[in-house]
Scaffold this motif. Structure first.
Motif, PDB file in Angstrom:
ATOM      1  N   ILE A 132       8.960  11.213   4.226  1.00 45.75           N
ATOM      2  CA  ILE A 132       7.895  10.364   3.686  1.00 45.75           C
ATOM      3  C   ILE A 132       6.564  11.095   3.780  1.00 45.75           C
ATOM      4  O   ILE A 132       5.758  11.080   2.850  1.00 45.75           O
ATOM      5  N   ASP A 133       6.342  11.745   4.903  1.00 41.08           N
ATOM      6  CA  ASP A 133       5.106  12.512   5.118  1.00 41.08           C
ATOM      7  C   ASP A 133       4.939  13.589   4.056  1.00 41.08           C
ATOM      8  O   ASP A 133       3.851  13.750   3.470  1.00 41.08           O
ATOM      9  N   GLU A 134       5.992  14.319   3.781  1.00 38.99           N
ATOM     10  CA  GLU A 134       5.909  15.408   2.814  1.00 38.99           C
ATOM     11  C   GLU A 134       5.681  14.883   1.392  1.00 38.99           C
ATOM     12  O   GLU A 134       4.956  15.485   0.604  1.00 38.99           O
ATOM     13  N   ARG A 135       6.297  13.736   1.092  1.00 40.42           N
ATOM     14  CA  ARG A 135       6.116  13.162  -0.249  1.00 40.42           C
ATOM     15  C   ARG A 135       4.658  12.713  -0.429  1.00 40.42           C
ATOM     16  O   ARG A 135       4.055  12.927  -1.499  1.00 40.42           O
ATOM     17  N   LEU A 136       4.088  12.092   0.604  1.00 38.01           N
ATOM     18  CA  LEU A 136       2.684  11.672   0.508  1.00 38.01           C
ATOM     19  C   LEU A 136       1.737  12.867   0.472  1.00 38.01           C
ATOM     20  O   LEU A 136       0.719  12.848  -0.207  1.00 38.01           O
ATOM     21  N   ARG A 189       0.827  -1.209   0.000  1.00 40.89           N
ATOM     22  CA  ARG A 189       0.000   0.000   0.000  1.00 40.89           C
ATOM     23  C   ARG A 189       0.860   1.258   0.000  1.00 40.89           C
ATOM     24  O   ARG A 189       0.554   2.228  -0.713  1.00 40.89           O
ATOM     25  N   LEU A 190       1.951   1.250   0.778  1.00 43.84           N
ATOM     26  CA  LEU A 190       2.824   2.411   0.840  1.00 43.84           C
ATOM     27  C   LEU A 190       3.450   2.690  -0.520  1.00 43.84           C
ATOM     28  O   LEU A 190       3.510   3.848  -0.962  1.00 43.84           O
ATOM     29  N   LEU A 191       3.913   1.654  -1.203  1.00 40.59           N
ATOM     30  CA  LEU A 191       4.529   1.852  -2.520  1.00 40.59           C
ATOM     31  C   LEU A 191       3.524   2.408  -3.517  1.00 40.59           C
ATOM     32  O   LEU A 191       3.861   3.247  -4.356  1.00 40.59           O
ATOM     33  N   GLU A 192       2.297   1.950  -3.414  1.00 41.38           N
ATOM     34  CA  GLU A 192       1.239   2.477  -4.278  1.00 41.38           C
ATOM     35  C   GLU A 192       1.041   3.971  -4.047  1.00 41.38           C
ATOM     36  O   GLU A 192       0.929   4.766  -4.998  1.00 41.38           O
ATOM     37  N   LEU A 193       1.007   4.371  -2.782  1.00 40.30           N
ATOM     38  CA  LEU A 193       0.840   5.784  -2.443  1.00 40.30           C
ATOM     39  C   LEU A 193       2.044   6.609  -2.892  1.00 40.30           C
ATOM     40  O   LEU A 193       1.891   7.730  -3.389  1.00 40.30           O
ATOM     41  N   LEU A 194       3.237   6.056  -2.704  1.00 41.14           N
ATOM     42  CA  LEU A 194       4.449   6.789  -3.087  1.00 41.14           C
ATOM     43  C   LEU A 194       4.547   6.946  -4.600  1.00 41.14           C
ATOM     44  O   LEU A 194       4.987   7.989  -5.092  1.00 41.14           O
ATOM     45  N   ARG A 195       4.161   5.917  -5.335  1.00 39.91           N
ATOM     46  CA  ARG A 195       4.186   6.031  -6.800  1.00 39.91           C
ATOM     47  C   ARG A 195       3.249   7.145  -7.269  1.00 39.91           C
ATOM     48  O   ARG A 195       3.567   7.893  -8.188  1.00 39.91           O
ATOM     49  N   ALA A 196       2.106   7.250  -6.605  1.00 43.00           N
ATOM     50  CA  ALA A 196       1.163   8.316  -6.963  1.00 43.00           C
ATOM     51  C   ALA A 196       1.682   9.687  -6.571  1.00 43.00           C
ATOM     52  O   ALA A 196       1.342  10.694  -7.191  1.00 43.00           O
ATOM     53  N   ALA A 197       2.536   9.732  -5.534  1.00 45.86           N
ATOM     54  CA  ALA A 197       3.001  11.016  -4.997  1.00 45.86           C
ATOM     55  C   ALA A 197       4.232  11.553  -5.702  1.00 45.86           C
ATOM     56  O   ALA A 197       4.484  12.750  -5.694  1.00 45.86           O
ATOM     57  N   ARG A 198       5.035  10.671  -6.297  1.00 48.41           N
ATOM     58  CA  ARG A 198       6.320  11.124  -6.844  1.00 48.41           C
ATOM     59  C   ARG A 198       6.117  12.009  -8.067  1.00 48.41           C
ATOM     60  O   ARG A 198       5.494  11.630  -9.043  1.00 48.41           O
ATOM     61  N   ALA A 199       6.680  13.191  -7.968  1.00 43.82           N
ATOM     62  CA  ALA A 199       6.578  14.143  -9.080  1.00 43.82           C
ATOM     63  C   ALA A 199       7.928  14.350  -9.752  1.00 43.82           C
ATOM     64  O   ALA A 199       8.108  15.257 -10.525  1.00 43.82           O
ATOM     65  N   GLY A 200       8.877  13.486  -9.477  1.00 44.90           N
ATOM     66  CA  GLY A 200      10.225  13.626 -10.012  1.00 44.90           C
ATOM     67  C   GLY A 200      11.226  13.131  -8.993  1.00 44.90           C
ATOM     68  O   GLY A 200      10.868  12.605  -7.945  1.00 44.90           O
ATOM     69  N   VAL A 201      12.485  13.301  -9.301  1.00 46.98           N
ATOM     70  CA  VAL A 201      13.537  12.847  -8.406  1.00 46.98           C
ATOM     71  C   VAL A 201      13.621  13.770  -7.196  1.00 46.98           C
ATOM     72  O   VAL A 201      13.616  14.992  -7.339  1.00 46.98           O
ATOM     73  N   GLY A 202      13.665  13.180  -6.011  1.00 45.41           N
ATOM     74  CA  GLY A 202      13.713  13.965  -4.787  1.00 45.41           C
ATOM     75  C   GLY A 202      15.103  14.465  -4.459  1.00 45.41           C
ATOM     76  O   GLY A 202      16.063  14.256  -5.210  1.00 45.41           O
ATOM     77  N   GLU A 203      15.217  15.129  -3.342  1.00 45.76           N
ATOM     78  CA  GLU A 203      16.488  15.695  -2.922  1.00 45.76           C
ATOM     79  C   GLU A 203      17.524  14.609  -2.625  1.00 45.76           C
ATOM     80  O   GLU A 203      17.191  13.461  -2.355  1.00 45.76           O
ATOM     81  N   ARG A 204      18.757  15.012  -2.644  1.00 43.74           N
ATOM     82  CA  ARG A 204      19.854  14.126  -2.269  1.00 43.74           C
ATOM     83  C   ARG A 204      20.019  14.243  -0.750  1.00 43.74           C
ATOM     84  O   ARG A 204      20.208  15.342  -0.214  1.00 43.74           O
TER      85      ARG A 204
END
Length: 417
Positions: free
Chosen positions: A409-413, A295-310
């Motif tokens: 993780i919170d901010e990405r979701l 479920r978490l991966l499903e939510l993260l895939r929907a949330a990702r708008a590009g490559v995140g910070e390093r």
């Protein structure tokens, strides 16, 4: 290792435990290779093998001196030696037994006793700690550098909101803790929001504040046991009613300690069974999220708008050595799209180690600066960790923000909502 324990301890539960641990040590010295203080100071007595010999001498009735106290006090109890030891020596437990004997035999200076007493009394009590921090923040510009860096900057709550659980059939309890609500109030709030997205209600229970780790590490054994019993008393009704499926730890130092409740209270007939059950049901936040991975991966895939910070992740000793949790946080951050920069000597302690950064400020600062150099080497945009003590200690010497990984993780979701 052969032993001949003295009469004062050999037939006691602690003596029998210490004897078994000592006999398991083959004095190979592999532990020294991963000991932060041995690497820093190069003294055999500032490594696990040397400290084991000092404790052995003490338990065999040899004189206990200020030298013994010096070298035992320098131990971070990071437990890196346990991760390295091929014989499975339970060093931290032997250290606790030896430290208790040392405290009875070697008097501390008035200043040292006053400092340790203040830490024992003030840090676990939120009503004392919070105003003290606020006063320190107001006076920060006037304080000497060594003291000023111990005072954290005011913490904010991101994404607007505290711990506001939504109603779900699944329910878990999170430890409020003693210093974290003041120093990093967003950590539990962010965890609640993430778990809410996963269909889990997260609550704090009144009365469960300090887990007992602070006093335990400061040799206030009876006070620490009382802290542990208070947490158990607060949580037990929720467990008896079948209303919770587990206990979530957002500070790995607290998590490591609560998982020791079973061992620390095993001789308490009124609490032994309760402590064992709670220890078994205690999970780091990373374990909870990993268990909800589909479920978490499903939510993260929907949330990702590009490559995140390093980012550079500092794994606290209480996470990787005490709880043996390795790789989970890194996998979660990677799944959320963040780029992880490599960290050399990731097994070494940052120098926080509970109250170590206050009782051993010079060594703690050296270890902090070494850790920050390793974390900064990959040019990250920010640093993340899993324990409030490490977070504050690293932030005291870093120009980069240091945050708890769950906030990312919170901010990405949140970005997808």
């Amino acid at each position: 290792m052969q032993t001949h324990l003295a009469d004062f301890i050999k037939d006691t539960p602690a003596g029998r435990e210490a004897d078994a641990i000592l006999r398991s040590c083959v004095h190979c010295g592999f532990c020294n290779a991963t000991c932060p203080t041995f690497q820093l100071l190069g003294d055999e007595l500032d490594g696990p093998r040397g400290r084991i010999y000092l404790i052995k001498e003490m338990l065999e009735g040899q004189p206990v001196t200020a030298r013994t106290q010096l070298h035992l006090d320098r131990c971070l109890t990071c437990r890196a030696c346990e991760s390295t030891c091929p014989s499975g020596v339970n060093y931290h437990r032997l250290y606790e037994i030896g430290r208790a004997v040392m405290e009875q035999r070697v008097p501390r200076s008035l200043a040292a006793r006053a400092k340790r007493s203040l830490l024992r009394e003030a840090l676990p009590r939120r009503w004392m700690f919070k105003p003290a921090v606020r006063i320190g923040q107001l006076l920060r510009p006037l304080l000497p550098d060594m003291l000023a860096e111990k005072v954290p900057m005011p913490a904010g709550t991101r994404l607007g909101g505290g711990l506001r659980p939504a109603a779900h059939p699944r329910r878990m309890v999170v430890l409020a803790g003693c210093v974290q609500p003041t120093l990093a109030p967003n950590t539990n709030a962010a965890t609640a929001r993430v778990l809410d997205r996963l269909g889990i209600e997260l609550i704090e229970v009144a009365g469960a504040a300090c887990c007992g780790a602070l006093r335990h590490h400061l040799d206030a054994r009876e006070q620490a046991l009382d802290d542990m019993r208070r947490v158990i008393d607060a949580w037990w009704p929720e467990l008896e009613r079948g209303r919770v499926e587990g206990f979530v730890m957002t500070a790995s130092g607290c998590g490591g300690h609560v998982r020791e409740y079973a061992a620390l209270l095993k001789h308490d007939s009124a609490y032994a069974d309760k402590a064992a059950r709670i220890s078994a049901m205690t999970h780091d936040a990373s374990e909870v999220l990993a268990a909800e991975q589909p479920r978490l991966l499903e939510l993260l895939r929907a949330a990702r708008a590009g490559v995140g910070e390093r980012v550079a992740f500092h794994s606290p000793c209480s996470l990787q050595h005490a709880q043996k949790i390795r790789g989970l946080v890194e996998a979660l951050l990677t799944a959320a799209g963040y780029q992880l920069s490599p960290v050399a000597d990731a097994h070494l302690c940052c120098g926080s180690a509970g109250t170590y950064s206050i009782t051993q400020p010079v060594l703690a600062r050296q270890l902090r600066d070494q850790k920050l150099a390793a974390l900064d080497a990959g040019s990250p945009a920010l640093l993340v960790t899993a324990n409030v003590g490490c977070q504050m200690h690293l932030q005291s010497g870093s120009q980069l923000p240091v945050r708890h990984w769950i906030e990312l993780i919170d901010e990405r979701l949140h970005a997808a909502s």
